[in-house]
Design an enzyme around this catalytic site. Structure first.
Site, PDB file in Angstrom:
ATOM      1  N   ASP A 142       1.055  -1.125   0.180  1.00  0.00           N
ATOM      2  CA  ASP A 142       0.194   0.082  -0.095  1.00  0.00           C
ATOM      3  C   ASP A 142       0.969   1.238  -0.014  1.00  0.00           C
ATOM      4  O   ASP A 142       2.172   1.119  -0.004  1.00  0.00           O
ATOM      5  CB  ASP A 142      -1.091  -0.127   1.275  1.00  0.00           C
ATOM      6  CG  ASP A 142      -2.483   0.662   1.015  1.00  0.00           C
ATOM      7  OD1 ASP A 142      -2.304   1.547   0.138  1.00  0.00           O
ATOM      8  OD2 ASP A 142      -3.222   0.285   1.743  1.00  0.00           O
ATOM      9  N   ASP A 200     -10.685   3.000  -2.882  1.00  0.00           N
ATOM     10  CA  ASP A 200     -11.159   1.985  -2.419  1.00  0.00           C
ATOM     11  C   ASP A 200     -12.601   1.862  -3.179  1.00  0.00           C
ATOM     12  O   ASP A 200     -13.450   2.805  -3.023  1.00  0.00           O
ATOM     13  CB  ASP A 200     -11.273   1.806  -1.033  1.00  0.00           C
ATOM     14  CG  ASP A 200     -10.047   1.920  -0.395  1.00  0.00           C
ATOM     15  OD1 ASP A 200      -9.088   1.627  -1.059  1.00  0.00           O
ATOM     16  OD2 ASP A 200      -9.805   1.445   0.760  1.00  0.00           O
TER      17      ASP A 200
END
Ligand code: GAL
Length: 402
Positions: A142, A200
């Site tokens: 990430d 997301d």
């Protein structure tokens, strides 16, 4: 300067995991966030087997953020959260391997992960070696907590972990999660096997107007979360042409089984993720999947499109699409076949006219065999052709020469 940096990375070599077709599996984040434990992971491994999902191709069990302890050990090693995972990661990896699954883990190219756990920046080699020792097969990496690392560009930070994974000696699949901010479709193919292209996903089908800040690929707003299925599909218009075997754009987890999507919406979600060659990573709690959602996920013909040996993403066909009304996408499949997607965005059924001049597959005097993938109907077609598509349905048509 940016392009010089890119050039510098063009000479690097990618981690070696095989990714000729998009990866498939399950990830803990969308349902459990930071609140999972050993028993949930082991139960999910069992469910992947007993539901037939593993045999359908979903073979990665991926532990997202939240497995770490709040601090590193004295020797610098990342530690495991002892409450959630009292026996550590290695026994879970073994549990998954014994069931014919592979195991994935999560870390971050900054000082913190997005859940404020210790990230891997500055510890890449040690962390990659630790993961290898635990038997890890997959790393989702990430991009949070990059503030102290801010002088280093994402390609630099993500490449460090690529090199560390290679040096670990274990074949570890490398999945980049950089949300598309610095346009990873231009550089991620030198680094890992897939790259997130948006913020997301959320379990909402239509663009609510309030969903993710960036609705096109080159938007520079850094606010990112809560992207609807349709917004992610919208962003893929510019990004899909970059996808290729070994480097696939990741449209984020599948929300099939989460939220309240209708059957047509769930099938549209699955159809686009498959035909645009996104990784297929289930984000739902498998123990709570309805029969309907499970059958959408396990549909063999759709999975065959995802795993087609050409690995080519379907592309947007602007000539046949109308903004916010209808979308047509088309792509090559192996064996000279073409897949065509017809998406109806309206709240009523509408007809799609497929025109010979816009779709190469129809652009001949030949008769084509057309298979409707969801209904399994097969018809013969010559020249222009009209199809009725229901609300939020996507017709997936595979054209082959007779
Ligand atoms: C986000 C990422 C999510 C999830 C989360 C964990 O940045 O996009 O998929 O991994 O972090 O904190």
């Amino acid at each position: 300067m940016f392009f010089l940096t890119l050039l510098a990375f063009a000479v690097g070599c990618q981690a070696k995991a095989n990714a000729n077709t998009p990866q498939m599996g399950w990830n803990s984040w969308n349902t459990f966030k930071l609140n999972f434990n050993e028993s949930i992971l082991e139960k999910t491994a069992d469910l992947l087997v007993s539901t037939g999902l593993r045999d359908a191709g979903f073979n990665y069990l991926i532990i997202d953020d939240g497995w770490q302890a709040a601090t590193r050990a004295e020797d610098g090693r990342q530690q495991v959260n002892a409450t959630k995972l009292p026996n550590g990661i290695a026994p879970i990896a073994k549990y998954a391997h014994e069931r014919g699954l592979k195991i994935g883990i999560y870390s971050d190219a900054g000082i913190y992960t997005c859940g404020f756990q210790p990230g891997s920046w500055g510890y890449e080699e040690l962390d990659a070696a630790t993961y290898a020792q635990w038997g890890i097969d997959y790393l989702k990496y990430d991009n949070c907590g990059s503030f102290q690392a801010g002088t280093q560009s994402p390609p630099e930070r993500f490449s460090k972990m690529r090199d560390a994974l290679v040096a670990s000696g274990r074949d570890i699949f490398y999945s980049l999660c950089e949300w598309g901010h610095q346009f990873p479709w231009y550089w991620a193919d030198q680094i890992g096997q897939s790259y997130r292209m948006s913020g997301d996903i959320t379990a909402i089908f239509s663009d609510t107007g309030k969903d993710c800040a960036c609705k096109t690929a080159y938007c520079l707003n850094t606010g990112y979360a809560g992207c609807s299925v349709l917004t992610i599909i919208r962003k893929m218009r510019e990004i899909a042409p970059f996808s290729k075997p070994g480097s696939f754009a990741d449209m984020d987890m599948l929300e099939i089984g989460n939220g309240n999507m209708t059957l047509h919406q769930q099938r549209t979600h699955m159809s686009f993720w498959a035909a645009l060659k996104s990784p297929l990573i289930i984000g739902a709690d498998i123990s709570k999947l309805s029969k309907e959602s499970l059958s959408v996920l396990k549909n063999k013909n759709i999975i065959q499109i995802s795993q087609d040996s050409l690995g080519k993403a379907a592309l947007f066909v602007p000539e046949l699409s109308v903004e916010k009304v209808k979308q047509v996408w088309a792509g090559d499949l192996s064996g000279g076949r073409t897949v065509v997607l017809l998406l109806n965005e309206l709240n009523s059924t509408q007809n799609f006219e497929l025109l010979v001049k816009a779709l190469p597959a129809l652009n001949s005097r030949e008769t084509w065999k057309v298979e409707d993938v969801w209904s399994k109907e097969v018809i013969k077609v010559k020249g222009n052709y009209t199809v009725a598509v229901e609300t939020h349905e996507t017709k997936v048509l595979v054209f082959s020469r007779n």
